[in-house]
Design an enzyme around this catalytic site. Structure first.
Site: not given
Length: 387
Positions: A138, A253, A368
């Site tokens: 990230s 993951e 999400n």
């Protein structure tokens, strides 16, 4: 969907349970190190030390890397055997979460995409618990849209020179090795110009800055990368083909996050509400029943994935669905716990830590929103959002 073990599975489960009974501390015992760090009973350093010792014990007795080939220190078992071991392991006062990136994510990716030399070099030390790994994926401008990474790597002879910035890197300060995505062809489509690197975190040019979370811990860090040199032999997979490796890592993951939340926390919470005399509150009762129901659904989703493995099929969309469901379950569990505790919820306690930690699960492993897109587009076949 099957709920019962086959005779072979039952025998393996009994073998696992007998070994754990002999070697692992019970939950709630003085030797329990499964959650003590959340309650402030031990430091992060002590918790990591205990995990390393336990991982070494697992390796010594042949329980580390159950699905990994024996030639790399694994057991050569099946994914279902791994699932059974994890289910039983979670019932004891032990924890190996510090090795989630190493054994749960980097290791499987190296097994699938790595050279023989890379497998020989990196896999066995992972299983022995000798080294910690972090995931340098990230970035400030590339989180959910991971393919938008801007950290760049330029070839210089037998090395790649990497410059950029990563963020939300778990255990970056403690890790000896990392897996890193960098852009190696700025003119290629964004999924095509990325390369996947294995990097020594002691290499000059890394500046790791811990980020203090609202839990009080500094589990994450931002990592500044200034001219870090990586040997060309540490490229995993093909140059500019790193997205295939990244997908393998991310799939593992999501499975880890989903599989780690089929616990009986809702039952414990209900028992505590009864003990505190709060179980007659109609609104709290509704929240508690909602948590219990969601925990049961999560358990049955786990059975679905376990059935697929038992029948020799790879789990399909279960990992994204389970990861999404687990994140929402943990949010509601934390909210119900704080509602039950009232003002006491502001004090340092296990439930308060879980409440503060829950938002990170809605981001880790793909937010999400990303999981909903995956389920909608790839499972249900809904049209993609317009670019």
């Amino acid at each position: 969907m099957d709920f019962d073990d086959t005779p072979e599975e039952a025998a393996f489960r009994a073998e696992v349970r007998a070994w754990l009974d002999e070697h692992a501390p019970r939950k709630g015992s003085p030797e329990d190190f499964s959650t003590g760090y959340l309650e402030g009973r031990m430091s992060d350093e002590e918790h990591t030390r205990r995990q390393k010792e336990w991982q070494g014990t697992l390796f010594e007795h042949g329980w580390a890397g159950i699905t990994w080939p024996k030639e790399f220190g694994g057991r050569g078992g099946t994914p279902l055997q791994q699932a059974i071991f994890t289910q039983e392991h979670n019932q004891y006062g032990v924890n190996v979460g510090a090795f989630s990136v190493a054994i749960g994510m980097a290791g499987p990716t190296i097994l699938r995409h790595g050279t023989d030399a890379q497998k020989d070099r990196f896999l066995r030390p992972m299983l022995r618990g000798e080294v910690l790994w972090c995931q340098l994926f990230s970035e400030p401008g590339a989180g959910s849209d991971l393919a938008g990474v801007s950290t760049k790597a330029v070839r210089d002879g037998d090395e790649w020179v990497v410059t950029g910035q990563k963020v939300w890197t778990s255990m970056a300060a403690e890790s000896e090795w990392g897996i890193l995505l960098a852009r190696t062809d700025p003119d290629a489509p964004k999924h095509k110009g990325i390369t996947y690197f294995i990097v020594d975190m002691s290499t000059p040019g890394f500046d790791v800055r811990p980020l203090r979370q609202m839990t009080g811990a500094s589990h994450f860090s931002e990592v500044f990368i200034d001219g870090v040199r990586i040997p060309a032999e540490n490229v995993l997979g093909e140059v500019n083909g790193g997205w295939a490796c990244a997908v393998t890592t991310l799939s593992n993951e999501r499975g880890l996050i989903a599989g780690g939340n089929r616990s009986s926390d809702s039952v414990v919470l209900i028992a505590q509400a009864q003990k505190l005399g709060r179980s007659t509150d109609p609104l709290l009762r509704q929240a508690l029943v909602d948590c219990w129901t969601r925990q049961q659904i999560q358990r049955y989703l786990g059975y679905r994935a376990q059935t697929a493995m038992s029948q020799g099929r790879a789990p399909g969309p279960e990992t994204s669905i389970m990861k999404l469901f687990a994140a929402e379950y943990l949010r509601r569990l934390g909210n119900a716990a704080l509602e039950m505790l009232g003002p006491d919820g502001m004090l340092t306690n296990d439930w308060g830590q879980r409440f503060l930690h829950a938002p990170s699960i809605r981001i880790a492993g793909g937010s999400n929103e990303i999981q909903r897109n995956i389920v909608g587009e790839r499972v249900l076949g809904l049209p993609r959002d317009p670019k």
